[in-house]
Design an enzyme around this catalytic site. Structure first.
Site, PDB file in Angstrom:
ATOM      1  N   ARG A  26      -4.525   6.376  -2.133  1.00  0.00           N
ATOM      2  CA  ARG A  26      -4.897   5.787  -3.437  1.00  0.00           C
ATOM      3  C   ARG A  26      -6.251   6.273  -3.920  1.00  0.00           C
ATOM      4  O   ARG A  26      -7.005   5.528  -4.542  1.00  0.00           O
ATOM      5  CB  ARG A  26      -4.905   4.256  -3.372  1.00  0.00           C
ATOM      6  CG  ARG A  26      -3.560   3.620  -3.118  1.00  0.00           C
ATOM      7  CD  ARG A  26      -2.743   3.589  -4.408  1.00  0.00           C
ATOM      8  NE  ARG A  26      -1.508   2.867  -4.190  1.00  0.00           N
ATOM      9  CZ  ARG A  26      -1.310   1.608  -4.554  1.00  0.00           C
ATOM     10  NH1 ARG A  26      -2.257   0.943  -5.157  1.00  0.00           N
ATOM     11  NH2 ARG A  26      -0.147   1.034  -4.312  1.00  0.00           N
ATOM     12  N   ARG A  30      -8.102   2.605  -9.699  1.00  0.00           N
ATOM     13  CA  ARG A  30      -8.956   1.737 -10.522  1.00  0.00           C
ATOM     14  C   ARG A  30     -10.388   1.569 -10.034  1.00  0.00           C
ATOM     15  O   ARG A  30     -11.199   0.989 -10.744  1.00  0.00           O
ATOM     16  CB  ARG A  30      -8.300   0.365 -10.663  1.00  0.00           C
ATOM     17  CG  ARG A  30      -7.110   0.396 -11.592  1.00  0.00           C
ATOM     18  CD  ARG A  30      -6.275  -0.835 -11.435  1.00  0.00           C
ATOM     19  NE  ARG A  30      -5.778  -0.909 -10.065  1.00  0.00           N
ATOM     20  CZ  ARG A  30      -4.940  -1.828  -9.629  1.00  0.00           C
ATOM     21  NH1 ARG A  30      -4.535  -2.769 -10.427  1.00  0.00           N
ATOM     22  NH2 ARG A  30      -4.523  -1.812  -8.376  1.00  0.00           N
ATOM     23  N   ARG A  39      -6.348   5.458 -17.991  1.00  0.00           N
ATOM     24  CA  ARG A  39      -5.309   4.430 -17.854  1.00  0.00           C
ATOM     25  C   ARG A  39      -5.202   3.593 -19.132  1.00  0.00           C
ATOM     26  O   ARG A  39      -4.115   3.261 -19.583  1.00  0.00           O
ATOM     27  CB  ARG A  39      -5.672   3.577 -16.634  1.00  0.00           C
ATOM     28  CG  ARG A  39      -4.887   2.335 -16.408  1.00  0.00           C
ATOM     29  CD  ARG A  39      -3.533   2.648 -15.800  1.00  0.00           C
ATOM     30  NE  ARG A  39      -2.823   1.427 -15.484  1.00  0.00           N
ATOM     31  CZ  ARG A  39      -2.238   0.664 -16.394  1.00  0.00           C
ATOM     32  NH1 ARG A  39      -2.249   1.010 -17.651  1.00  0.00           N
ATOM     33  NH2 ARG A  39      -1.620  -0.444 -16.035  1.00  0.00           N
ATOM     34  N   ASP A  76       4.260   7.070  -8.362  1.00  0.00           N
ATOM     35  CA  ASP A  76       4.405   5.821  -7.604  1.00  0.00           C
ATOM     36  C   ASP A  76       5.712   5.897  -6.826  1.00  0.00           C
ATOM     37  O   ASP A  76       6.638   6.593  -7.227  1.00  0.00           O
ATOM     38  CB  ASP A  76       4.422   4.610  -8.538  1.00  0.00           C
ATOM     39  CG  ASP A  76       4.170   3.325  -7.759  1.00  0.00           C
ATOM     40  OD1 ASP A  76       2.998   3.009  -7.504  1.00  0.00           O
ATOM     41  OD2 ASP A  76       5.149   2.678  -7.352  1.00  0.00           O
ATOM     42  N   TYR A 152      11.258  -3.586  -2.567  1.00  0.00           N
ATOM     43  CA  TYR A 152      10.944  -3.879  -3.973  1.00  0.00           C
ATOM     44  C   TYR A 152      12.216  -4.043  -4.796  1.00  0.00           C
ATOM     45  O   TYR A 152      12.279  -4.866  -5.711  1.00  0.00           O
ATOM     46  CB  TYR A 152      10.054  -2.778  -4.560  1.00  0.00           C
ATOM     47  CG  TYR A 152       8.646  -2.819  -3.993  1.00  0.00           C
ATOM     48  CD1 TYR A 152       7.690  -3.685  -4.520  1.00  0.00           C
ATOM     49  CD2 TYR A 152       8.275  -2.023  -2.904  1.00  0.00           C
ATOM     50  CE1 TYR A 152       6.405  -3.752  -3.981  1.00  0.00           C
ATOM     51  CE2 TYR A 152       6.994  -2.084  -2.356  1.00  0.00           C
ATOM     52  CZ  TYR A 152       6.069  -2.957  -2.902  1.00  0.00           C
ATOM     53  OH  TYR A 152       4.799  -3.030  -2.366  1.00  0.00           O
TER      54      TYR A 152
HETATM   55  O1  CP3 Z   1      -3.925   8.227  -5.391  1.00  0.00           O
HETATM   56  C1  CP3 Z   1      -2.817   8.077  -4.833  1.00  0.00           C
HETATM   57  O2  CP3 Z   1      -2.681   7.647  -3.663  1.00  0.00           O
HETATM   58  C2  CP3 Z   1      -1.573   8.535  -5.564  1.00  0.00           C
HETATM   59  C3  CP3 Z   1      -0.853   7.591  -6.312  1.00  0.00           C
HETATM   60  C4  CP3 Z   1      -0.099   6.424  -5.691  1.00  0.00           C
HETATM   61  C5  CP3 Z   1       0.073   5.213  -6.385  1.00  0.00           C
HETATM   62  N1  CP3 Z   1       0.927   4.425  -5.680  1.00  0.00           N
HETATM   63  C6  CP3 Z   1      -0.558   4.889  -7.685  1.00  0.00           C
HETATM   64  C7  CP3 Z   1      -0.656   3.484  -8.116  1.00  0.00           C
HETATM   65  C8  CP3 Z   1       0.617   6.321  -4.488  1.00  0.00           C
HETATM   66  C9  CP3 Z   1       0.712   7.310  -3.329  1.00  0.00           C
HETATM   67  C10 CP3 Z   1       1.265   5.042  -4.501  1.00  0.00           C
HETATM   68  C11 CP3 Z   1       2.147   4.581  -3.425  1.00  0.00           C
HETATM   69  C12 CP3 Z   1       2.658   3.206  -3.462  1.00  0.00           C
HETATM   70  N2  CP3 Z   1       3.041   2.468  -4.554  1.00  0.00           N
HETATM   71  C13 CP3 Z   1       2.940   2.449  -2.291  1.00  0.00           C
HETATM   72  C14 CP3 Z   1       2.768   2.926  -0.872  1.00  0.00           C
HETATM   73  C15 CP3 Z   1       1.380   2.889  -0.410  1.00  0.00           C
HETATM   74  C16 CP3 Z   1       0.832   1.499  -0.203  1.00  0.00           C
HETATM   75  O3  CP3 Z   1      -0.144   1.166  -0.893  1.00  0.00           O
HETATM   76  O4  CP3 Z   1       1.356   0.794   0.673  1.00  0.00           O
HETATM   77  C17 CP3 Z   1       3.441   1.209  -2.713  1.00  0.00           C
HETATM   78  C18 CP3 Z   1       3.863   0.064  -1.828  1.00  0.00           C
HETATM   79  C19 CP3 Z   1       3.511   1.235  -4.148  1.00  0.00           C
HETATM   80  C20 CP3 Z   1       4.013   0.175  -5.064  1.00  0.00           C
HETATM   81  C21 CP3 Z   1       2.967  -0.305  -5.985  1.00  0.00           C
HETATM   82  N3  CP3 Z   1       2.481   0.398  -7.053  1.00  0.00           N
HETATM   83  C22 CP3 Z   1       2.281  -1.538  -5.913  1.00  0.00           C
HETATM   84  C23 CP3 Z   1       2.507  -2.607  -4.866  1.00  0.00           C
HETATM   85  C24 CP3 Z   1       1.362  -1.558  -6.965  1.00  0.00           C
HETATM   86  C25 CP3 Z   1       0.471  -2.692  -7.376  1.00  0.00           C
HETATM   87  C26 CP3 Z   1      -0.672  -2.835  -6.487  1.00  0.00           C
HETATM   88  C27 CP3 Z   1      -1.912  -2.345  -7.149  1.00  0.00           C
HETATM   89  O5  CP3 Z   1      -2.727  -1.684  -6.489  1.00  0.00           O
HETATM   90  O6  CP3 Z   1      -2.082  -2.686  -8.332  1.00  0.00           O
HETATM   91  C28 CP3 Z   1       1.480  -0.316  -7.662  1.00  0.00           C
HETATM   92  C29 CP3 Z   1       0.683   0.129  -8.805  1.00  0.00           C
HETATM   93  C30 CP3 Z   1      -0.118   1.375  -8.651  1.00  0.00           C
HETATM   94  N4  CP3 Z   1       0.327   2.518  -8.064  1.00  0.00           N
HETATM   95  C31 CP3 Z   1      -1.453   1.587  -9.121  1.00  0.00           C
HETATM   96  C32 CP3 Z   1      -1.790   2.909  -8.788  1.00  0.00           C
HETATM   97  C33 CP3 Z   1      -3.063   3.641  -9.119  1.00  0.00           C
HETATM   98  C34 CP3 Z   1      -2.307   0.569  -9.870  1.00  0.00           C
HETATM   99  C35 CP3 Z   1      -1.721   0.339 -11.238  1.00  0.00           C
HETATM  100  C36 CP3 Z   1      -2.656   0.560 -12.403  1.00  0.00           C
HETATM  101  O7  CP3 Z   1      -3.425   1.514 -12.465  1.00  0.00           O
HETATM  102  O8  CP3 Z   1      -2.561  -0.266 -13.305  1.00  0.00           O
END
Ligand code: CP3
Length: 344
Positions: A26, A30, A39, A76, A152
């Site tokens: 990640r 943010r 964003r 994602d 999910y």
């Molecule tokens: O920088 C990176 O790592 C690349 C991008 C990336 C994202 N999600 C962007 C993201 C990657 C590799 C993921 C993987 C992901 N997504 C996982 C596996 C890794 C982990 O954290 O366990 C999972 C379970 C998800 C599902 C997911 N997507 C969730 C649970 C959430 C909400 C949690 C949160 O942090 O808000 C997301 C949203 C998400 N995916 C964001 C980002 C940058 C935040 C959303 C936003 O910017 O509004």
């Protein structure tokens, strides 16, 4: 020639590198003000994932700021259910929401027919990144593992108890297997296309593998992941693949014994000396700083990083967190972390 390979790829191939390569799960997100700006202008989070120009830009932001050794494609894990036809949205501040699958009829409605059409923008992002990344920076493609993506799809979003998911897996294993099989096929095809477009390594995230009872770990986590890896390596035999079976504890051993995997991403619960003696002996390991240690910073960060390095830096190793960076992390702590890892 191996010696000319990027540092991160050398480590994934099992070589001890001149210094440990570093990237963070990640790393685009943010905690970076420049991410929040893009964003805000992108519309929804999914709009950002499917906009190749902006997705490329946010992938590059942490590379420009910190010079990480690898970039991870911005997307994602939930774009797969979306591409299979399941409704997906990101409620502001609440995380992902999906129209939960409730039974066989919902499963029957999912289809791979439009998979690549729906995911085309992601492949375009990879293509753009290929052209924009510095020559020493490796590009990681990724997907979720079937168990985690299924969680999910069945729960309709995040969950604390995973009850609906486990009710399917334990109570209707044949039906659940159909969903897993569909995800194995779609995910393998998706990863192959990422590699065709220019990704150089892959990471498969099984973020919720830790809630599977030990006796079922092989069936619902390891086997589906190995089926994906086998399919991908049939087409791209030399691609290094990282697997992150978060929270499986001793279950990491069964992943370490699987020859087709190149690297294990470790969560922060694993004792470092145990990981060194039992896992790193067999494969490259990646990890495993607690994201809260990075958030806290200061002395605590220094001593935590020192402990990880002293245990793991003498074998094949990639520095990373034990899970994704927390959004409230001070970006200066990340700069300090990189200094600590690189000065060693
Ligand atoms: O920088 C990176 O790592 C690349 C991008 C990336 C994202 N999600 C962007 C993201 C990657 C590799 C993921 C993987 C992901 N997504 C996982 C596996 C890794 C982990 O954290 O366990 C999972 C379970 C998800 C599902 C997911 N997507 C969730 C649970 C959430 C909400 C949690 C949160 O942090 O808000 C997301 C949203 C998400 N995916 C964001 C980002 C940058 C935040 C959303 C936003 O910017 O509004």
């Amino acid at each position: 020639m191996r010696s000319e390979e990027k540092l991160f790829i050398q480590a994934l191939r099992g070589q001890k590198t001149s210094r440990p390569p570093i990237w963070l799960m990640r790393q685009a997100g943010r905690y970076l003000p420049e991410y929040k700006e893009v964003r805000r202008d992108a519309g929804s989070f999914l709009d950002l994932c499917f906009n190749p120009e902006l997705a490329c830009e946010v992938t590059l932001q942490p590379i420009r700021r910190y010079g990480f050794d690898a970039a991870i494609l911005f997307s994602d894990i939930l774009v797969i259910p979306h591409a299979l036809g399941q409704k997906l949205w990101f409620a502001e501040g609440e995380g992902p929401k999906l129209d939960a699958l409730t039974g066989e009829a919902d499963l029957d409605r999912l289809s791979v027919d439009k998979l690549h059409e729906a995911l085309g923008p992601v492949y375009q992002t990879v293509g753009r990144l290929k052209e924009s990344l510095p020559s020493e920076t490796a590009l990681i493609g990724f997907a979720g593992a079937p168990w985690t993506v299924a969680s999910y799809m069945i729960e309709g979003g995040g969950t604390k108890d995973f009850m609906k998911l486990k009710k399917w897996a334990f109570g209707q294993p044949e039906l659940f297997q159909r969903l897993i099989d569909l995800l194995v096929d779609a995910t393998a095809d998706y990863l192959i296309k990422q590699l065709d477009a220019g990704a150089e390594a892959l990471q498969i995230f099984d973020s919720w593998a830790g809630v599977i009872p030990a006796g079922d770990l092989k069936r619902w986590s390891l086997d589906p992941i190995l089926r994906i890896v086998d399919k991908v390596k049939t087409v791209h035999p030399s691609v290094p693949i990282i697997v992150f079976p978060r929270g499986v504890g001793l279950g990491y051993l069964s992943f370490a014994e699987s020859e087709q995997l190149d690297c294990l991403s470790l969560d922060q619960s694993l004792p470092l000396s145990w990981a060194r003696d039992n896992l790193q002996r067999k494969k490259t390991v990646q990890g495993n700083l607690d994201p809260v240690s990075l958030l806290v910073g200061g002395e605590h960060l220094e001593s935590s990083v020192a402990a990880i390095l002293s245990n793991l830096k003498d074998g094949p190793f990639v520095f990373n967190l034990g899970h994704g960076i927390i959004q409230y992390t001070n970006p200066d702590h990340v700069s300090r972390l990189i200094e600590l890892v690189r000065r060693d």
